[in-house]
Design a protein around this motif. Structure first.
Motif, PDB file in Angstrom:
ATOM      1  N   GLY A 208     -22.052  29.767  34.612  1.00 58.96           N
ATOM      2  CA  GLY A 208     -23.229  29.590  33.776  1.00 58.96           C
ATOM      3  C   GLY A 208     -23.104  30.387  32.497  1.00 58.96           C
ATOM      4  O   GLY A 208     -22.020  30.855  32.138  1.00 58.96           O
ATOM      5  N   PRO A 209     -24.206  30.589  31.798  1.00 68.35           N
ATOM      6  CA  PRO A 209     -24.151  31.233  30.479  1.00 68.35           C
ATOM      7  C   PRO A 209     -23.994  32.749  30.521  1.00 68.35           C
ATOM      8  O   PRO A 209     -23.715  33.361  29.489  1.00 68.35           O
ATOM      9  N   LEU A 210     -24.174  33.369  31.681  1.00 73.84           N
ATOM     10  CA  LEU A 210     -24.135  34.831  31.764  1.00 73.84           C
ATOM     11  C   LEU A 210     -22.722  35.334  31.992  1.00 73.84           C
ATOM     12  O   LEU A 210     -21.845  34.602  32.443  1.00 73.84           O
ATOM     13  N   GLU A 211     -22.513  36.626  31.706  1.00 69.01           N
ATOM     14  CA  GLU A 211     -21.272  37.279  32.106  1.00 69.01           C
ATOM     15  C   GLU A 211     -21.400  37.701  33.574  1.00 69.01           C
ATOM     16  O   GLU A 211     -22.434  38.225  34.004  1.00 69.01           O
ATOM     17  N   GLU A 212     -20.341  37.478  34.318  1.00 68.75           N
ATOM     18  CA  GLU A 212     -20.391  37.674  35.769  1.00 68.75           C
ATOM     19  C   GLU A 212     -20.679  39.113  36.175  1.00 68.75           C
ATOM     20  O   GLU A 212     -21.306  39.348  37.221  1.00 68.75           O
ATOM     21  N   TYR A 213     -20.235  40.094  35.386  1.00 66.26           N
ATOM     22  CA  TYR A 213     -20.517  41.486  35.746  1.00 66.26           C
ATOM     23  C   TYR A 213     -22.024  41.731  35.832  1.00 66.26           C
ATOM     24  O   TYR A 213     -22.492  42.522  36.657  1.00 66.26           O
ATOM     25  N   GLY A 214     -22.799  41.069  34.978  1.00 66.17           N
ATOM     26  CA  GLY A 214     -24.252  41.208  35.019  1.00 66.17           C
ATOM     27  C   GLY A 214     -24.847  40.612  36.279  1.00 66.17           C
ATOM     28  O   GLY A 214     -25.793  41.161  36.865  1.00 66.17           O
ATOM     29  N   VAL A 215     -24.303  39.469  36.720  1.00 69.70           N
ATOM     30  CA  VAL A 215     -24.777  38.839  37.958  1.00 69.70           C
ATOM     31  C   VAL A 215     -24.453  39.730  39.155  1.00 69.70           C
ATOM     32  O   VAL A 215     -25.270  39.908  40.068  1.00 69.70           O
ATOM     33  N   ILE A 216     -23.256  40.319  39.146  1.00 69.10           N
ATOM     34  CA  ILE A 216     -22.894  41.254  40.220  1.00 69.10           C
ATOM     35  C   ILE A 216     -23.890  42.406  40.271  1.00 69.10           C
ATOM     36  O   ILE A 216     -24.369  42.800  41.337  1.00 69.10           O
ATOM     37  N   GLY A 217     -24.224  42.958  39.099  1.00 65.47           N
ATOM     38  CA  GLY A 217     -25.223  44.032  39.055  1.00 65.47           C
ATOM     39  C   GLY A 217     -26.559  43.586  39.616  1.00 65.47           C
ATOM     40  O   GLY A 217     -27.222  44.331  40.345  1.00 65.47           O
ATOM     41  N   GLY A 218     -26.959  42.361  39.286  1.00 60.43           N
ATOM     42  CA  GLY A 218     -28.204  41.831  39.829  1.00 60.43           C
ATOM     43  C   GLY A 218     -28.166  41.714  41.336  1.00 60.43           C
ATOM     44  O   GLY A 218     -29.154  42.002  42.023  1.00 60.43           O
ATOM     45  N   LEU A 219     -27.028  41.296  41.883  1.00 62.25           N
ATOM     46  CA  LEU A 219     -26.890  41.183  43.334  1.00 62.25           C
ATOM     47  C   LEU A 219     -26.897  42.554  44.003  1.00 62.25           C
ATOM     48  O   LEU A 219     -27.448  42.725  45.095  1.00 62.25           O
TER      49      LEU A 219
END
Length: 453
Positions: A208-219
């Motif tokens: 998607g449009p986000l950087e994956e490191y940010g999604v990992i942080g969210g998880l």
């Protein structure tokens, strides 16, 4: 602190039946896959920690994400809430923080000191290539145009002590970055980290449009600590990973890679893949090497939350009344829809089959159909679908070479959508079989059974 080893300790302490430690030496060829296969035949899918792999210097852990129950445990939520947790993480990403405290750089090897043979790369299947594979490596690359960092999971076939062939699917983000470096006439800096908390892998396969490191942080609900690579300036890897391989890829240098048995259950055959030249190998002093046994449960479960998240977003952009999505078989998915217009199923098909290389067969059903029950899905097809009207063939779309039925060297394929929804205004009045509700309510089955002679 959330890393691979802290998760292993947590499972060992709180879910001991989910953790098996094997201390005897195992062979690099086939044996770990055989052990997992035997366990799966018994309906078991535990984490397996192998203390000794023949010819390798590191212990090996596999099947870390081998069940949805364990993924839910890693995310501290019930299984039914995994998709919602993923959506929340993508909606509220938490950016990583840069640190100099990096256990993954405790040991550093460059130049002649690099030896990929120290890693317990494996051969899994009878028809796989003789060269061993690394299967749980997360690639880190930066787009040369936007400067954005991309993460993705790739298989690496080890060729010698300092190089490996990397399978990169056409149309995926890393392929786009590689093509951008090719257009610029530059080699591509890249790093691979090995040894991931389940949330790291779930976030790495986000699309998607986000950087994956940010999604990992969210998880994780906290920033992921990252450190700059030793030899590749501007690339950052998780500071608490187990092993990192740094290096470069020349976009114009391709080598033979494969055959390799993929998640579909079949081999991809021999393909031409980019060559990764290693410039540094760093690791913890007591590193644990992580592996995914290709074609088994973990290979599927780790992808599902990300697939569901991105597919629901695309489907709802075409038809906001989309209620649910499920992958029910390789390359085969079902969408449930609160239909308000007859063209909505076709709009969903157009949106998904034209944008997702792994979407080949798509079935659209009404929202009252349990999409995870194949009998209900096939019942909807049998009772609602008129093939001449409701089956739509897409003759030339982007597919994937991971599909064993795809014969095109450029992964062009045909696709099919099936509208199995009921008509909003049926021309023929059909009444379902049902007992009058008042009669049904009046029956006390326990009383009836008591009166048996």
């Amino acid at each position: 602190m959330s890393d691979l080893r802290s998760f292993l300790d947590l499972v060992r302490a709180q879910r001991p039946s989910d953790f098996i430690e094997i201390k005897r030496e195992v062979d690099r060829r086939f044996e770990t896959a055989a052990i997992l296969s035997k366990l799966e035949m018994q309906q078991r899918s535990p984490i397996l920690l192998f203390g000794s792999v023949r010819g390798a210097a590191l212990p090996l852990v596999t099947n870390v994400c081998g069940s949805m129950g364990r993924i839910a445990f890693a995310l501290s939520c019930p299984i039914k809430d995994v998709s919602a947790r993923y959506a929340v993480a993508a909606a509220a990403p938490i950016q990583p923080k840069v640190t100099r405290d990096a256990p993954v750089q405790e040991i550093r090897a460059t130049g002649r000191d690099i030896d990929l043979g120290r890693l317990p790369a494996l051969v899994y299947h009878e028809y796989d290539a003789d060269k061993p594979y690394i299967t749980a490596a997360v690639a880190v690359a930066r787009d040369p145009d936007s400067g954005r960092t991309n993460l993705s999971v790739h298989r690496l076939m080890v060729r010698d002590s300092t190089s490996a062939a990397v399978f990169i699917e056409r149309g995926k983000h890393l392929d786009g970055i590689l093509q951008a470096f090719r257009r610029a006439g530059r080699i591509m800096p890249i790093a691979f980290f090995i040894g991931s908390h389940p949330a790291w892998l779930l976030g790495a396969v986000y699309s998607g449009p986000l950087e994956e490191y940010g999604v990992i942080g969210g998880l994780l609900r906290e920033p992921l600590s990252i450190v700059e690579c030793v030899t590749q300036t501007g690339l950052f890897v998780p500071a608490r990973a187990e092993v990192v391989l740094e290096g470069v890829i020349d976009p114009d240098q391709l080598v033979e890679e494969g055959p390799f048995g993929e998640w579909s259950g079949y081999s991809t055959g021999i393909v031409r893949s980019p060559l990764f030249q290693v410039s540094a190998m760093t690791m913890r002093r007591d590193a644990i090497f992580q592996d995914v046994v290709s074609g088994h449960m973990e290979h599927l479960t780790v992808e599902l939350p990300a697939i569901e998240h991105r597919t629901l977003a695309r489907a709802r952009a075409a038809a906001p009344s989309v209620a649910a999505f499920a992958v029910i078989a390789p390359f085969t998915s079902v969408v449930a829809l609160e239909k308000t217009a007859e063209d909505e199923p076709k709009r969903v098909m157009d949106a998904l089959l034209s944008t997702d290389i792994q979407a080949k067969h798509l079935i659209v059903v009404d929202a009252d159909v349990d999409i995870r029950d194949p009998r209900r899905v096939f019942r909807a097809i049998g009772l609602n679908t008129q093939p001449v009207r409701d089956v739509h063939i897409y003759p030339d779309e982007s597919g994937t070479l991971l599909d064993p039925s795809c014969t095109s060297p450029t992964a062009r394929t045909s696709k099919m959508g099936i509208d199995a929804t009921r008509r909003l205004a049926p021309t023929r009045q059909i009444k379902p079989n049902q007992v009058p509700s008042d009669v049904l309510a009046s029956v006390d089955i326990s009383d009836v059974l008591k009166r048996r002679p």
